[in-house]
Design an enzyme around this catalytic site. Sequence first.
Site, PDB file in Angstrom:
ATOM      1  CG  ASP A   1      -1.841  -1.193   1.257  1.00 24.43           C
ATOM      2  OD1 ASP A   1      -2.215  -1.668   0.175  1.00 24.43           O
ATOM      3  OD2 ASP A   1      -2.146  -1.667   2.360  1.00 24.43           O
TER       4      ASP A   1
ATOM      5  N   GLY B   1       1.572   2.976  -2.643  1.00 24.63           N
ATOM      6  CA  GLY B   1       1.229   3.856  -3.763  1.00 24.63           C
ATOM      7  C   GLY B   1       1.882   3.380  -5.059  1.00 24.63           C
ATOM      8  CE  LYS B   2       2.892  -2.476  -4.284  1.00 25.47           C
ATOM      9  NZ  LYS B   2       2.482  -2.078  -2.926  1.00 25.47           N
TER      10      LYS B   2
ATOM     11  N   GLY C   1      -4.171  -4.319  -4.187  1.00 28.93           N
ATOM     12  CA  GLY C   1      -5.209  -3.341  -4.480  1.00 28.93           C
ATOM     13  C   GLY C   1      -4.548  -2.063  -4.913  1.00 28.93           C
ATOM     14  CG  HIS C   2      -1.735  -1.966  -7.298  1.00 30.60           C
ATOM     15  ND1 HIS C   2      -0.758  -2.512  -8.082  1.00 30.60           N
ATOM     16  CD2 HIS C   2      -1.465  -2.391  -6.034  1.00 30.60           C
ATOM     17  CE1 HIS C   2       0.057  -3.237  -7.315  1.00 30.60           C
ATOM     18  NE2 HIS C   2      -0.362  -3.181  -6.075  1.00 30.60           N
TER      19      HIS C   2
ATOM     20  CD  GLN D   1       1.113  -8.719  -2.783  1.00 26.84           C
ATOM     21  OE1 GLN D   1       1.803  -9.284  -3.594  1.00 26.84           O
ATOM     22  NE2 GLN D   1      -0.158  -8.466  -2.998  1.00 26.84           N
TER      23      GLN D   1
ATOM     24  CB  THR E   1       2.219 -12.099   0.503  1.00 23.17           C
ATOM     25  OG1 THR E   1       1.229 -12.720  -0.321  1.00 23.17           O
ATOM     26  CG2 THR E   1       3.375 -11.590  -0.354  1.00 23.17           C
TER      27      THR E   1
ATOM     28  N   GLY F   1     -10.878  -3.300   2.827  1.00 21.16           N
ATOM     29  CA  GLY F   1     -11.527  -2.219   3.571  1.00 21.16           C
ATOM     30  C   GLY F   1     -11.065  -2.104   5.024  1.00 21.16           C
TER      31      GLY F   1
HETATM   32  P1  IMO Z   1      -0.661  -4.038  -2.443  1.00 22.52           P
HETATM   33  O1  IMO Z   1      -0.148  -4.558  -3.745  1.00 22.52           O
HETATM   34  C1  IMO Z   1      -0.919  -4.514   1.861  1.00 22.52           C
HETATM   35  C2  IMO Z   1      -0.740  -8.597   3.449  1.00 22.52           C
HETATM   36  C3  IMO Z   1      -1.971  -9.083   4.188  1.00 22.52           C
HETATM   37  C4  IMO Z   1      -1.307  -9.999   5.195  1.00 22.52           C
HETATM   38  C5  IMO Z   1      -0.178 -10.638   4.403  1.00 22.52           C
HETATM   39  C6  IMO Z   1      -0.521 -11.996   3.821  1.00 22.52           C
HETATM   40  O2  IMO Z   1      -1.953  -3.332  -2.521  1.00 22.52           O
HETATM   41  O3  IMO Z   1       0.389  -3.257  -1.733  1.00 22.52           O
HETATM   42  P2  IMO Z   1      -2.000 -12.732   1.724  1.00 22.52           P
HETATM   43  O4  IMO Z   1      -3.445 -12.535   1.459  1.00 22.52           O
HETATM   44  O5  IMO Z   1      -1.104 -12.144   0.704  1.00 22.52           O
HETATM   45  O6  IMO Z   1      -1.639 -14.160   2.024  1.00 22.52           O
HETATM   46  O7  IMO Z   1      -1.755 -11.937   3.104  1.00 22.52           O
HETATM   47  O8  IMO Z   1       0.088  -9.737   3.342  1.00 22.52           O
HETATM   48  N1  IMO Z   1      -0.979  -8.092   2.077  1.00 22.52           N
HETATM   49  C7  IMO Z   1      -0.983  -6.797   1.749  1.00 22.52           C
HETATM   50  N2  IMO Z   1      -0.905  -5.684   2.510  1.00 22.52           N
HETATM   51  N3  IMO Z   1      -0.999  -4.380   0.531  1.00 22.52           N
HETATM   52  C8  IMO Z   1      -1.055  -5.468  -0.258  1.00 22.52           C
HETATM   53  O9  IMO Z   1      -0.974  -5.398  -1.600  1.00 22.52           O
HETATM   54  C9  IMO Z   1      -1.106  -6.747   0.346  1.00 22.52           C
HETATM   55  N4  IMO Z   1      -1.198  -8.011  -0.113  1.00 22.52           N
HETATM   56  C10 IMO Z   1      -1.102  -8.812   0.954  1.00 22.52           C
HETATM   57  O10 IMO Z   1      -2.654  -8.026   4.804  1.00 22.52           O
HETATM   58  O11 IMO Z   1      -0.715  -9.246   6.226  1.00 22.52           O
HETATM   59 MG    MG Z   2      -3.110  -2.174  -1.470  1.00 22.04          MG
END
Ligand code: IMO
Ligand code: MG
Length: 427
Positions: free
Chosen positions: A13, A15-16, A40-41, A223, A238, A301
Amino acid sequence: MSSVVVVGTQWGDEGKGKITDFLARKAHMVVRYQGGSNAGHTVVVDGEEFRLHLIPSGILYEDKICVIGNGVVIELGVLVRELQYLQERGKNTSNLRISDNAHLVMPYHRRLDEIEEEQRGEDRLGTTKRGIGPAYRDKAARFGLRVCDLLERETFRKKLATRLEQVNHLLCQVYGTEGFDLEEMEAEFRRYADIIEPHVVDTSLIINQALDAGQNVLFEGAQGTLLDLDHGTYPYVTSSHPTAGGACIGAGVGPTKIDRVIGVTKAYTSRVGDGPFPTELTGETGDWIREKGHEYGTTTGRPRRCGWLDTVILRHAVRVSGLTGLALTRLDTLGGLKEIKICRGYRYRGRLLTEFPHSLDVLKECEPVYEEVPGWDIDISHLTDYDDLPVEAKNYLQRVEELAGVKIDLVSIGRERAQTISLHRVF
Ligand code: IMO
Ligand code: MG
């Protein structure tokens, strides 16, 4: 030819999506290389907001080739809905290319993710429950179903039948819940196959051809570094590799083909999901940042945990991904604070740590060591020139560069594509 990898430096998160969209202007091709619909981008173009989970952020341009690489795990239901969502909003989706070698997230992966999280109880990881862990696990255990399998009707049915038998046994006999029906699932996936088939190609081949033809290729990470299976806060991570090396494996390009790696970092830190977070602010300032920065998950959310910028983490990201520069986002959010803190090290049992520890037991005991810099109180979100930033903001940026040990290439001061200040050329 130029190739740039965009990675998250924190816990996601950062801001990629916004930075990818900004850089995509000069790219011919934008490639997602790992993760799945856990990402979630959010991209805002001319006041219109787009939320993407699987399709690269470059899709908002008419002419960019957008690639979902082999390293991504694809939940086809989500992908099909995302295609529809973009088409309904007048976007051209014909430039999407999907790797025939990517693995599928199946309905049972989602179910297992939910069950396993529940079973962990207090020790839950806080996953997005999108089936990501179970899908990558099946891939590593060689039980996975790939896009190319889906397109071979007989193969798919056979593989699905075998896997469902095993999974249903687990679901019914071990977890005491219902299993899945083969006919139903096969029919559902047949529908998906018809929709995605025109987009399916050998994506490693077309990415390398683009590079050989001198085109600019942008790799969009999902991530962040601390969610990396190897370099993150294991097990609160992840199941993929969001660090720069993941781009090579997840897109099928050699490391010699990568020119630059841009690490996206917020001007503060946020984390959604469980696990240690040394600079977390649980009081008023943390709430203030969350509200001002609208820090709620795009995918789930959930309210994000917020805290000060941590340059121990940044240096870790610089090292494991070989960052050539930073894109610092949300600088505007910090406006209005009297003092801003930057974490430069951790105090652990009386010792000063300057490198990120691997043991969570150590990390849990780490107290952040801060330095304070003065804040600014003017709205910077309309500025277009670095020179016009208040001197306090410039000093803040300079201090971040010094502590992180890498230059800042871009500064984001708002959600819009135009709210981006360029300090150094990236493409
Ligand atoms: P973007 O690309 C923030 C976190 C989950 C959890 C851990 C494992 O928007 O930055 P998972 O469902 O991947 O097995 O969860 O990773 N997580 C993220 N946190 N932004 C994301 O993606 C995330 N994708 C997974 O909250 O802590
Ligand atoms: Mg996100």
